[in-house]
Design a protein around this motif. Structure first.
Motif, mmCIF file in Angstrom:
data_model
loop_
_atom_site.group_PDB
_atom_site.id
_atom_site.type_symbol
_atom_site.label_atom_id
_atom_site.label_comp_id
_atom_site.label_asym_id
_atom_site.label_seq_id
_atom_site.Cartn_x
_atom_site.Cartn_y
_atom_site.Cartn_z
ATOM 1 N N GLY A 186 -1.116 3.920 3.031
ATOM 2 C CA GLY A 186 -1.255 3.634 4.453
ATOM 3 C C GLY A 186 -1.861 2.281 4.712
ATOM 4 N N ALA A 187 -2.426 2.097 5.888
ATOM 5 C CA ALA A 187 -2.869 0.780 6.330
ATOM 6 C C ALA A 187 -4.167 0.328 5.678
ATOM 7 N N ASN A 188 -4.973 1.259 5.183
ATOM 8 C CA ASN A 188 -6.303 0.918 4.686
ATOM 9 C C ASN A 188 -6.464 1.320 3.233
ATOM 10 N N GLY A 189 -7.254 0.554 2.507
ATOM 11 C CA GLY A 189 -7.536 0.883 1.121
ATOM 12 C C GLY A 189 -7.357 -0.303 0.214
ATOM 13 N N ARG A 210 -9.579 -8.897 5.340
ATOM 14 C CA ARG A 210 -10.723 -9.513 6.023
ATOM 15 C C ARG A 210 -11.850 -9.889 5.064
ATOM 16 N N ASP A 211 -11.833 -9.312 3.841
ATOM 17 C CA ASP A 211 -12.918 -9.555 2.894
ATOM 18 C C ASP A 211 -12.693 -10.780 2.018
ATOM 19 N N LEU A 233 0.802 -1.217 0.000
ATOM 20 C CA LEU A 233 0.000 0.000 0.000
ATOM 21 C C LEU A 233 0.839 1.273 0.000
ATOM 22 N N ASN A 241 -16.395 -4.920 -2.509
ATOM 23 C CA ASN A 241 -15.723 -4.545 -1.265
ATOM 24 C C ASN A 241 -14.450 -3.741 -1.501
ATOM 25 N N TYR A 276 -13.451 -13.452 -3.373
ATOM 26 C CA TYR A 276 -13.483 -12.036 -3.001
ATOM 27 C C TYR A 276 -14.583 -11.353 -3.797
ATOM 28 N N ASN A 313 -9.112 -5.298 1.242
ATOM 29 C CA ASN A 313 -8.746 -5.550 2.629
ATOM 30 C C ASN A 313 -8.718 -7.046 2.916
ATOM 31 N N MET A 316 -12.012 -0.876 -1.925
ATOM 32 C CA MET A 316 -12.022 0.536 -1.532
ATOM 33 C C MET A 316 -11.198 1.332 -2.534
#
Length: 430
Positions: free
Chosen positions: A210-213, A218-219, A206, A272, A268, A216, A274
């Motif tokens: 950063g950490a999100n985007g 978990r999906d 990433l 979901n 997947y 993910n 992002m």
């Protein structure tokens, strides 16, 4: 069960405590099961990269008759069937089997292009699948690499040694090297497959995001253990060194009562994803839409990327917002799951495809350019009710005889969509 890249475990609730406690291969497994390991990497691969899973099954998979060639297959890794062709290519939607031509998932596999050396475990292949019947007492596995499956029409009910996955259009599934699976369908089905030889897909780094985007962990979903204890004649079809082989065995291969490990099939849901997109000016590179990647030995360069172009808000100033015209050191194979791709007004249809080869120019057609050039720049939702995707690779893709001739879907007038691009040059300042 969800997650990506973690250690998983599952046991069929019909046989509680079927997973041995504290030892992978005990002298006597619960319920009289056999222990069997499936390795996706070398035994000595670093811990963070090591992939393996343990099965506890009714019979070991070794009990089968000798393999023989599987005839009448359009699966290949012969990249010299056709002379090289650098032209932009577009295929109209690939034909589904007719009702009097019963075709299951394995019989409906067709290699359209690829590159690399399957024996050296370095390369890719792109396949189209079309089928109108379920696989009946037949299982398939790929000894050459991973399958990333993208359904376009029809839900795939995939039974694996690990359990079941139902994968509908706008979802993807990854069945990794060596995993046995069978596909059931309720209607004629069609889709795309990206295969990587001897390597595995992973999430892209990433970096500054950063950490999100993007996608993910978990999906990503993995199966729950499910087994069948059927003493029936089963066909096992294997893909090995680019060709298909078949053998017989007297029982179902889906007899795994319990399993654990980090080498698993997964699915997947693309909704979901992002999206990270520009909110100022200029046009982000399509790499910002990467769902999964398989890296080469060159840092930051992919043997294969799976990229999507989902519905998203586009907020940019002083910017030509459709994809820019470009030539690329990568090869780009695109498909459409549904809707209308933002850079092509007509002709690029769901169930069809395009290929823009290394350094071959491409970009928006004349009609798309004209509209985007003159539209008012304001926040806009783009790609609404659309999902296009791209298989991108650093390798130069060669089209097979099936892709160039047999399928009879190659659009020989594709180049004309750029012929009407107007000269807008106003000349030097006086």
């Amino acid at each position: 069960m969800s997650g990506f890249g973690s250690e998983f475990k599952s046991e069929d609730p019909r046989c509680p405590q079927s997973l041995p406690r504290g030892q992978n291969s005990p002298q006597k497994c619960p319920y009289g099961l056999y222990a069997e390991q499936l390795s996706g990497t070398a035994f000595t691969a670093p811990r963070l990269e090591n992939k393996r899973s343990w099965f506890y099954r009714i019979r070991p998979s070794v009990g089968h008759d000798p393999f023989k060639p599987f005839i009448n297959s359009n699966v290949t890794c012969d990249w010299n069937e056709q002379e090289p062709d650098p032209n932009q290519m577009r295929w109209m939607p690939f034909d589904l089997p007719t009702s009097n031509n019963k075709t299951d998932f394995v019989e409906g596999l067709n290699t359209i292009c690829g590159s690399g050396e399957v024996k050296g475990k370095n390369g890719v292949a792109i396949h189209i699948y079309v089928c109108n019947v379920s696989m009946n007492n037949r299982a398939f596995y790929n000894a050459d690499g991973d399958f990333l499956i993208v359904p376009e029409k029809g839900t795939l009910k995939i039974t694996t040694e690990f359990g079941k996955l139902h994968v509908k259009p706008n979802e993807i599934a990854v069945i990794q090297q060596g995993m046995r699976f069978s596909v059931d369908i309720d209607e004629p089905s069609r889709g795309y497959i990206l295969e990587v030889f001897g390597r595995h897909f992973c999430l892209p780094e990433l970096g500054p995001i950063g950490a999100n985007g993007l996608a993910n962990p978990r999906d990503f979903l993995t199966p729950v253990a499910w087994y069948e204890d059927n003493d029936v004649q089963y066909e096992i079809v294997g893909k090995y060194q680019g060709k298909l082989f078949i053998c017989q065995q007297g029982h179902s291969p889906f007899d795994v009562v319990a399993w654990f490990g980090n080498y698993v099939p997964y699915k997947y849901d693309l909704t979901n994803f992002m999206v990270i997109n520009s909110v100022s000016f200029d046009h982000c590179d399509p790499s910002i839409f990467t769902v999964l990647t398989c890296q080469s030995d060159i840092k930051g360069t992919a043997i294969a990327d799976f990229v999507i172009f989902p519905p998203r808000w586009s907020v940019q100033e002083r910017t030509f917002r459709p994809p820019y015209y470009h030539r690329n050191c990568m090869a780009e194979f695109m498909g459409l799951i549904y809707g209308k791709y933002e850079a092509k007004a007509e002709g690029f249809k769901a169930g069809g495809a395009t290929l823009h080869s290394t350094m071959t120019p491409h970009g928006p057609d004349a009609q798309c350019f004209e509209q985007a050039f003159n539209e008012e720049l304001k926040p806009k939702k783009v790609a609404e009710e659309t999902m296009a995707f791209m298989f991108e690779t650093c390798l130069e893709l060669a089209v097979t005889e099936w892709g160039a001739k047999t399928c009879q879907k190659l659009d020989l007038e594709y180049y004309k969509c750029w012929k009407n691009i107007k000269k807008c040059f106003t000349g030097p300042i006086q």
